[in-house]
Scaffold this active site. Structure first.
Site, mmCIF file in Angstrom:
data_model
loop_
_atom_site.group_PDB
_atom_site.id
_atom_site.type_symbol
_atom_site.label_atom_id
_atom_site.label_comp_id
_atom_site.label_asym_id
_atom_site.label_seq_id
_atom_site.Cartn_x
_atom_site.Cartn_y
_atom_site.Cartn_z
ATOM 1 N N ASN A 194 41.656 -44.575 -7.375
ATOM 2 C CA ASN A 194 42.346 -43.386 -6.886
ATOM 3 C C ASN A 194 41.891 -42.117 -7.613
ATOM 4 O O ASN A 194 42.279 -41.010 -7.248
ATOM 5 C CB ASN A 194 43.863 -43.534 -7.031
ATOM 6 N N TYR B 216 38.873 -49.528 -28.264
ATOM 7 C CA TYR B 216 38.155 -49.255 -27.021
ATOM 8 C C TYR B 216 36.771 -49.899 -27.050
ATOM 9 O O TYR B 216 36.351 -50.539 -26.072
ATOM 10 C CB TYR B 216 38.034 -47.756 -26.809
#
Length: 292
Positions: free
Chosen positions: A23, A164
């Site tokens: 999105n 991360y």
């Protein structure tokens, strides 16, 4: 040595592509291109409202399905309700350097979302996949290490960027072990990894520190490439005629920008034993194994 890839995105008529996190950012940019060449594109997104807004702006054969990679119940629900054949699964969604948070199952959010969520989704959908699995990693994998004694940051002081890097290294190790297993069982499906270089996406500026995020966003804006250019390695990995376990990234300055090429990875990302061990641990954590 990096290998230049001469390719054009072919017509995707009759082919179904599932893209997680599509999105916004790189996923949205890739979905827009694929819808434009007549693919059936499924936006697998956490927010149906944002997904529908993105789909309306794309046109073409685009649909929206709910998927929260930080909740294995949601991952199972998506797989149970989406039973159509899938030509290409693009594991695009990800989070970057948030404050310490936990997934529904208690995993550190970056490891749980970026790696374990996609690990579970891929294995649940694999019997339906006909062509390939593309998983997004990052240049940050080079600073990553898999700490099997504390994968979920329960003992160590939490360091967002280190966490991360671990999750992005896990993405590459997952791809190589998935390809090994696919080859072993003579599956025609291939596993490919890609990274966008340094692209100006909404991943940046999520640390929770307002001043630091503002400085980071300004700096990234000066030296990064656009989301559209950052999506090119993903599109190449999804459509080009390349072998399994390839890694596609920008071929320009230190892989930060430029046209997509086959690129190298760190020695840690090439460690087959670590990849197998991570796979076994991931099966134990998710309760989901290789289905072929």
């Amino acid at each position: 040595m990096p290998t230049t890839l001469e390719y054009t995105i072919p017509s995707m008529t009759g082919r179904t592509v599932v893209i997680t996190g599509a999105n916004s950012g790189l996923g949205k940019a890739a979905a827009l291109v694929l819808a434009g060449v007549d693919a059936r594109v499924v936006l697998a997104v956490r927010s149906l409202e944002k997904g529908r807004a993105a789909a309306e702006a794309m046109g073409g054969d685009v649909e929206v399905r709910e998927l929260d990679l930080a909740d294995l119940g949601s991952v199972r629900s998506f797989a149970e309700t989406f039973t159509d054949p899938i030509d290409i699964l693009i594991n695009n969604a990800g989070i970057m350097i948030p404050p310490l948070r936990r997934t529904a199952e208690g995993f550190e959010s970056q490891f749980g979302t970026n790696h374990l969520g996609h690990f579970a989704l891929t294995n649940l959908l694999l019997p339906q996949i006909r062509d390939r699995v593309v998983t997004l990693s990052s240049l940050a994998h080079k600073s990553g290490a898999i700490d099997f004694d504390d994968l979920n940051w329960e003992r160590r002081p939490y360091k967002p960027m280190v966490a991360y890097g671990q999750s992005k290294l896990a993405n590459l190790l997952f791809t190589s072990e998935l390809q090994r297993r696919l080859t072993e069982c003579s599956s025609p499906v291939i596993a490919i990894a890609a990274h966008p270089g340094l692209a100006a996406t909404n991943l940046f500026g999520r640390s929770g520190h307002r001043v630091r995020d503002a400085i980071s966003a300004a700096a990234i804006g000066l030296i990064s490439q656009s989301e559209q250019h950052g999506a090119l390695p993903t599109l190449c990995a999804a459509t080009a005629d390349i072998p399994g376990n390839s890694y596609v990234g920008p071929g320009g300055f230190q892989q930060t920008r430029g046209e997509p090429k086959l690129v190298g990875r760190s020695a840690e990302a090439s460690d087959a034993e670590v990849a197998r061990r991570l796979w076994t641990v991931s099966e134990e954590l998710t309760g989901i194994g290789f289905p072929l």
